[in-house]
Write an enzyme that holds these catalytic residues in place. Structure first.
Site, mmCIF file in Angstrom:
data_model
loop_
_atom_site.group_PDB
_atom_site.id
_atom_site.type_symbol
_atom_site.label_atom_id
_atom_site.label_comp_id
_atom_site.label_asym_id
_atom_site.label_seq_id
_atom_site.Cartn_x
_atom_site.Cartn_y
_atom_site.Cartn_z
ATOM 1 N N GLY A 149 0.963 -1.107 0.001
ATOM 2 C CA GLY A 149 0.518 -0.069 0.427
ATOM 3 C C GLY A 149 0.960 0.685 0.186
ATOM 4 N N ASP A 202 -5.321 1.957 10.988
ATOM 5 C CA ASP A 202 -6.804 1.379 10.796
ATOM 6 C C ASP A 202 -7.039 0.886 12.518
ATOM 7 O OD1 ASP A 202 -9.463 1.489 10.259
ATOM 8 O OD2 ASP A 202 -8.987 -0.487 9.323
ATOM 9 N N PHE A 229 -13.567 3.720 3.399
ATOM 10 C CA PHE A 229 -13.445 2.758 3.171
ATOM 11 C C PHE A 229 -12.531 3.279 2.387
ATOM 12 C CE2 PHE A 229 -11.234 -0.482 0.882
ATOM 13 C CZ PHE A 229 -10.369 -1.307 1.726
ATOM 14 N N VAL A 230 -11.448 4.031 2.113
ATOM 15 C CA VAL A 230 -10.813 4.127 0.213
ATOM 16 C C VAL A 230 -9.969 4.109 0.080
ATOM 17 C CG1 VAL A 230 -10.981 6.440 1.688
ATOM 18 C CG2 VAL A 230 -9.438 5.427 2.571
ATOM 19 N N ARG A 290 -5.277 0.235 -6.524
ATOM 20 C CA ARG A 290 -4.035 1.268 -6.141
ATOM 21 C C ARG A 290 -3.037 2.516 -6.700
ATOM 22 N NH1 ARG A 290 -2.177 -1.967 -1.875
ATOM 23 N NH2 ARG A 290 -2.105 -4.199 -2.199
HETATM 24 P P1 IMP Z 1 -4.635 -1.759 10.450
HETATM 25 O O1 IMP Z 1 -4.525 -3.253 10.618
HETATM 26 O O2 IMP Z 1 -6.593 -2.675 10.672
HETATM 27 O O3 IMP Z 1 -4.365 -0.907 11.622
HETATM 28 O O4 IMP Z 1 -4.985 -1.899 9.036
HETATM 29 C C1 IMP Z 1 -3.859 -1.581 8.212
HETATM 30 C C2 IMP Z 1 -4.240 -2.610 6.856
HETATM 31 O O5 IMP Z 1 -4.859 -2.257 6.222
HETATM 32 C C3 IMP Z 1 -2.936 -0.779 5.638
HETATM 33 O O6 IMP Z 1 -2.046 -0.725 5.833
HETATM 34 C C4 IMP Z 1 -4.442 -1.841 5.143
HETATM 35 O O7 IMP Z 1 -3.438 -1.913 4.107
HETATM 36 C C5 IMP Z 1 -5.609 -1.707 5.005
HETATM 37 N N1 IMP Z 1 -6.565 -0.460 5.410
HETATM 38 C C6 IMP Z 1 -7.287 -0.033 6.102
HETATM 39 N N2 IMP Z 1 -7.998 1.103 6.037
HETATM 40 C C7 IMP Z 1 -8.057 0.546 4.795
HETATM 41 C C8 IMP Z 1 -8.498 1.795 3.719
HETATM 42 O O8 IMP Z 1 -9.729 2.348 4.342
HETATM 43 N N3 IMP Z 1 -8.447 1.449 2.236
HETATM 44 C C9 IMP Z 1 -7.574 0.103 2.446
HETATM 45 N N4 IMP Z 1 -6.934 -0.462 2.616
HETATM 46 C C10 IMP Z 1 -6.784 0.653 4.233
HETATM 47 MG MG MG Z 2 -1.687 -1.576 3.647
#
Ligand code: IMP
Ligand code: MG
Length: 213
Positions: free
Chosen positions: A61, A119, A168-169, A181
């Site tokens: 990402g 997130d 969700f973006v 992407r």
């Molecule tokens: P976390 O482990 O829940 O903090 O999520 C982090 C990972 O989830 C990021 O590196 C993204 O790959 C993915 N992610 C979380 N929210 C989004 C979103 O809104 N769009 C796309 N990917 C997301």
């Molecule tokens: Mg990621």
């Protein structure tokens, strides 16, 4: 010192015709992203002055964010990547799997950990634990986007591009099912796309399912 992230732009620009079927609205434009990254690079340069840094970026990402960020960093740095994926059932994210390990030695080094979005915090929580075990001198974290309302783990980033609501973006490196992407802006994915992907009606925004990461 942690500076507050940039406020989201109040007026959004129209979604380019090519993406109108998939993207509901532009949340952050390419110009706004570029401006904010320059600001972040100034903060980072100030904090890392005098130490060679190792930039550790999480795949996939961060591709666009990383490329734009490091071209503004006029400090000696080395770059490495960690691969992290989360596999879950349906649209819920699940177990975190490391798909690529670090190759550079970060012991005693100043590390800048870069991710696209913070997130729930589960990803950074795990990655930070793994990095700390390698005994760097210090680790600072930098994310383009931060969804503070979704946090499960107590993780905060030192440099945040934009705080965003619980949408969700996609775009600017961020994906839904590995797509989008390549969009040059950050946009809110159209609910229709979720319906097609999950075969179910959308729940209210607060309980909107998280796509597989
Ligand atoms: P976390 O482990 O829940 O903090 O999520 C982090 C990972 O989830 C990021 O590196 C993204 O790959 C993915 N992610 C979380 N929210 C989004 C979103 O809104 N769009 C796309 N990917 C997301
Ligand atoms: Mg990621």
């Amino acid at each position: 010192m942690k500076k507050s992230p940039s406020k989201l732009p109040r007026r959004s620009q129209p979604v380019p015709a090519r993406w109108r079927r998939d993207v509901e609205r532009v949340l952050i434009s390419d110009k706004q992203i570029a401006r904010r990254i320059r600001e972040l690079s100034v903060e980072i340069e100030r904090d890392f002055e005098g130490h060679e840094m190792v930039v550790v970026s999480l795949l996939n990402g961060t591709v666009m964010f990383l490329a734009d960020l490091i071209r503004y960093l006029s400090l000696p740095l080395r770059l490495d990547f960690m691969g992290v994926s989360s596999y879950g059932l349906g649209t819920e994210s699940g177990e975190l799997v490391f798909t690529k390990e670090l190759r550079l030695d970060v012991r005693g080094r100043d590390v800048l950990l870069v991710d696209d979005i913070l997130d729930t915090g589960k990803t950074l929580h795990k990655v930070l634990a793994k990095l700390r075990a390698l005994k760097p001198r210090r680790i600072k974290t930098c994310v383009l986007l931060d969804k503070t309302s979704r946090r499960v783990e107590p993780v905060q980033a030192d440099y945040v591009g934009f705080e965003i609501p619980d949408f969700f973006v996609v775009g600017y490196g961020l994906d839904f099912a590995e797509r989008y992407r390549n969009l040059p802006f950050v946009g809110v994915l159209h609910p229709q796309i979720y319906k097609m992907a999950t075969g179910q009606a959308l729940k209210p925004r607060k309980k909107q399912p998280q796509a597989p990461h």
